[in-house]
Design an enzyme around this catalytic site. Structure first.
Site, PDB file in Angstrom:
ATOM      1  N   TRP A   1     -16.900  29.385  -7.832  1.00 18.15           N
ATOM      2  CA  TRP A   1     -15.885  28.624  -7.088  1.00 18.15           C
ATOM      3  C   TRP A   1     -15.044  27.783  -8.025  1.00 18.15           C
ATOM      4  CZ3 TRP A   1     -15.116  31.130  -3.027  1.00 18.15           C
ATOM      5  CH2 TRP A   1     -16.172  31.730  -2.336  1.00 18.15           C
TER       6      TRP A   1
ATOM      7  N   ASP B   1     -14.647  19.510  -5.221  1.00 16.72           N
ATOM      8  CA  ASP B   1     -14.918  20.468  -4.155  1.00 16.72           C
ATOM      9  C   ASP B   1     -16.331  20.139  -3.674  1.00 16.72           C
ATOM     10  OD1 ASP B   1     -15.635  22.620  -2.613  1.00 16.72           O
ATOM     11  OD2 ASP B   1     -15.148  24.158  -4.098  1.00 16.72           O
TER      12      ASP B   1
ATOM     13  N   LYS C   1     -20.468  24.841   6.109  1.00 17.67           N
ATOM     14  CA  LYS C   1     -21.841  24.670   5.594  1.00 17.67           C
ATOM     15  C   LYS C   1     -22.496  23.449   6.253  1.00 17.67           C
ATOM     16  CE  LYS C   1     -19.786  26.795   1.759  1.00 17.67           C
ATOM     17  NZ  LYS C   1     -20.351  28.112   1.857  1.00 17.67           N
TER      18      LYS C   1
END
Ligand code: PMP
Length: 365
Positions: free
Chosen positions: A107, A177, A201
């Site tokens: 990511w 992030d 999530k």
């Protein structure tokens, strides 16, 4: 009551991830008849008082749960965390500016790629040399970088920052992030200029991305950009410049209510620690399994583990788990083996069942 309660199913998916039963029940009701209006929340205008109130409540909950000071704005955006990989440099990086990025997995690599399309990137640290199984501690920041970007929890590799790096440039700030660990633990937000997190999530369904931005970083307008890419557009319209993902925000708000009842972020942090400790100590003590992540960097959210000996068959263990109601334990293809994602909504009973299953499997070999 969910059908899956016939045999209690535990979903260890990395995302979209499991949600509390209470939240799913509320979502189910709201999808048919929202607050006795006789219509579904999915049919209600975002200009209605119902939806405006919902957004206000969700925003207030984020501020309270994370103790966010008044100089930060909360945004509910679309496009996933992946769109933030571009929006961050578009909005924050001056024309000739430099951004520091720490590379801790796929990511962050994607975030770096997008920033490079817009400006100059300095990779201040990377753990690519060991398949991202640790968090780089010695980092090389540029003294004049605008911000330092990190991924607080690395969903695929199971590493997590336990303390956040200090920004070298006194005018600089952290950008993170936090897609896979927001609301799982307390932290001091004042070091951060911007935080973003996809919902799927620890918050709710996919479709909404939470952005927390310090207000002096809104409207910098370093370059021309598409209207939807400008944070200022969304700040000026309270996240309702265009039709927002109302249903996703509803589910997030329900999850945050559930979290408040558990004692908020500090309450869940204690529970998360206990769950993770239990699972890691089983992996440590069970000769059959091994965790490839450096001990001090192990994530409380995503726990990857592999067979200590390659002769064992991953699929056989996965089928054994599936038969006992433990789903989605397959590891990411870049790590292999298994990964238990144990976000806020995974109950401790799910960890206990997984541990019991690991032991039963070892005994039957
Ligand atoms: N960052 C992290 C840490 C992630 O785990 C994910 C998704 N799993 C992303 C970014 C990408 O999120 P999205 O699919 O919402 O774009």
């Amino acid at each position: 009551m969910k059908n899956r309660d016939i045999m209690k199913i535990y979903n260890f998916s990395a995302g979209p991830a499991c949600l509390p039963d209470k939240v799913l029940n509320a979502a189910s009701k709201a999808s048919i008849n929202y607050k006795h209006t006789g219509i579904s929340l999915m049919e209600i205008s975002h200009r209605s008082s119902h939806v405006i109130e919902l957004f206000d409540n969700a925003t207030k909950r984020v501020k309270n749960l994370l103790s966010i000071p008044s100089n930060y704005k909360i945004l509910w955006l679309q496009g996933g965390a992946s769109t933030q990989f571009s929006m961050v440099p578009f909005n924050l990086l001056p024309d000739k500016g430099i951004a520091d990025y720490i590379e801790t997995g796929s990511w962050s690599t994607k975030a770096i790629k997008e920033c490079k399309l817009i400006g100059k990137v300095n990779i201040s640290g990377s753990s690519v040399n060991q398949n991202f199984n640790y968090i780089p501690k010695e980092i090389n920041q540029s003294t004049d970088s605008t911000y330092l970007h990190i991924t607080s929890n690395n969903t695929i590799y199971g590493t997590q920052y336990k303390t956040f790096p200090k920004v070298l440039n006194e005018n600089g700030y952290l950008v993170s992030d936090m897609s896979s660990d927001i609301f799982s633990r307390s932290f001091d937000i004042s070091k951060f200029g911007l935080i973003y997190a996809g919902a799927q999530k620890n918050m709710g369904p996919a479709g909404v991305t939470l952005v927390i931005i310090r207000d002096d970083l809104v409207g910098l307008n370093y370059r021309e950009m598409p209207t939807m890419f400008n944070y200022e557009t969304h700040v000026n319209k309270d996240s309702m410049f265009n039709t927002p993902p109302v249903f996703s925000v509803f589910v997030v708000n329900e999850t945050l209510k559930w979290l408040e009842k558990l004692g908020g972020v500090s309450g869940i942090e204690t529970i998360n620690r206990k769950k993770a400790d239990k699972l890691y100590s089983e992996i440590e003590s069970n000769d059959l399994f091994h965790c490839p992540v450096k001990k001090e960097d192990r994530s409380d959210m995503n726990v990857p583990f592999i067979f200590s000996d390659k002769k064992h068959d991953d699929n056989s263990f996965l089928e054994f788990c599936e038969g006992r109601g433990l789903k989605t334990l397959k590891g990411h293809r870049s790590v292999g083996g298994f990964r238990a994602s144990i976000y806020n909504a995974m109950p401790e009973t799910g960890i206990d069942k997984l541990i019991e299953t690991m032991r039963l499997y070892s005994n039957k070999l």
